[in-house]
Design a protein around this motif. Structure first.
Motif: not given
Length: 286
Positions: A203-218, A236-238, A272-281
């Motif tokens: 999950x990509x949160x473009x506004x906050x410049x963060x990504x969330x992995x399948x386990x929920x970690x930022x 992006x690194x985890x 990418x092109x969209x803001x908000x938290x959305x699934x990457x792809x």
């Protein structure tokens, strides 16, 4: 196919590989002899100004070369790319191209058609290019022409070849239209080998410049960069951590014991092109 259906040139080409090689070298020597005569200082200058003479010279150079005092037929790895290769002496702008299972020498036509169900279906724009020009190289130009004619749609439905992340963004920003089409398949190792998590699991949160992995970690870092193809990307690194449950993901993307230490390796993703938290792809074109 009978003899009357075959091109005259084909009927003269030997079938065997050795015979074809010898035949090609004979043509090369004949061409070299003719060009030497045309470019001899004693030859009438106007002969070198005839367009057919220049085409002959270019065709000879792209197919033959001098090596150790002998004329050799170039291998397929040692000829110009399709966009520069003269495939027909009758039309120097007609080039070779291949799309899926089709190959041809000539041009490519891009047609734009209206598709409202309650209105007549009309061709609103036609763009013709040399065959090797890629589809995505024409998307912005087609939009510019539709804007010039005041025929821009609210949605432009296209094939995969006309879509990439940059075009998805620019179509909205510059032309205020939604570019709609299937994105290219994920070619990264995680998707191909199925030994990790591909981009669609994050999950990509473009506004906050963060990504969330399948386990929920930022993600721990978000770094804009330029890749080796001059594309704007985000790295992006985890942080390293142990996944507590893999049952759901192992069924689709088995993770080896060596790679289970990480949620995923540091990866590069296109901006990418969209803001908000959305699934990457699909929506982001990555």
């Amino acid at each position: 196919m009978n003899a009357m259906d075959r091109r005259l040139e084909d009927s003269r080409i030997p079938a065997g590989e050795a015979e074809r090689q010898a035949f090609a070298e004979t043509i090369g020597r004949d061409g070299a002899t003719l060009l030497s005569a045309l470019f001899d200082p004693a030859a009438p200058p106007f002969l070198r100004q005839v367009p057919a003479t220049e085409i002959l010279r270019q065709v000879w150079v792209q197919n033959y070369q001098w090596s150790d005092g002998a004329i050799g037929w170039r291998s397929s790895e040692n000829i110009p790319p399709p966009a520069r290769y003269i495939s027909s002496p009758y039309d120097s702008q007609a080039h070779y191209s291949k799309k899926r299972g089709s190959t041809w020498i000539g041009y490519k036509v891009h047609l734009t058609e209206s598709c409202e169900s309650h209105l007549p279906l009309l061709i609103t724009h036609v763009e013709t290019t040399p065959a090797p020009v890629s589809d995505d190289a024409m998307t912005a130009r087609i939009h510019a022409e539709l804007e010039r004619k005041e025929l821009l749609p609210a949605e432009h439905i296209v094939d995969t070849g006309y879509v990439d992340a940059k075009l998805l963004v620019e179509s909205q920003q510059k032309y205020h239209l939604e570019l709609v089409g299937p994105t290219r398949k994920n070619y990264h190792w995680q998707a191909k080998l199925k030994t990790g998590f591909d981009a669609s699991y994050f999950l990509i949160d473009w506004k906050q410049s963060q990504a969330r992995c399948p386990e929920g970690h930022l993600s721990s870092s978000w770094t804009p960069a330029i890749d080796n193809r001059k594309n704007e990307v985000i790295k992006i690194k985890f942080s390293r951590h142990r996944l507590s449950s893999l049952s759901e993901f192992e069924a689709l993307h088995p993770v080896s014991s060596a790679s289970a230490e990480d949620c995923h390796h540091p990866t590069t993703r296109t901006i990418p092109r969209l803001a908000g938290e959305t699934r990457a792809g699909k929506d982001q074109g990555i």
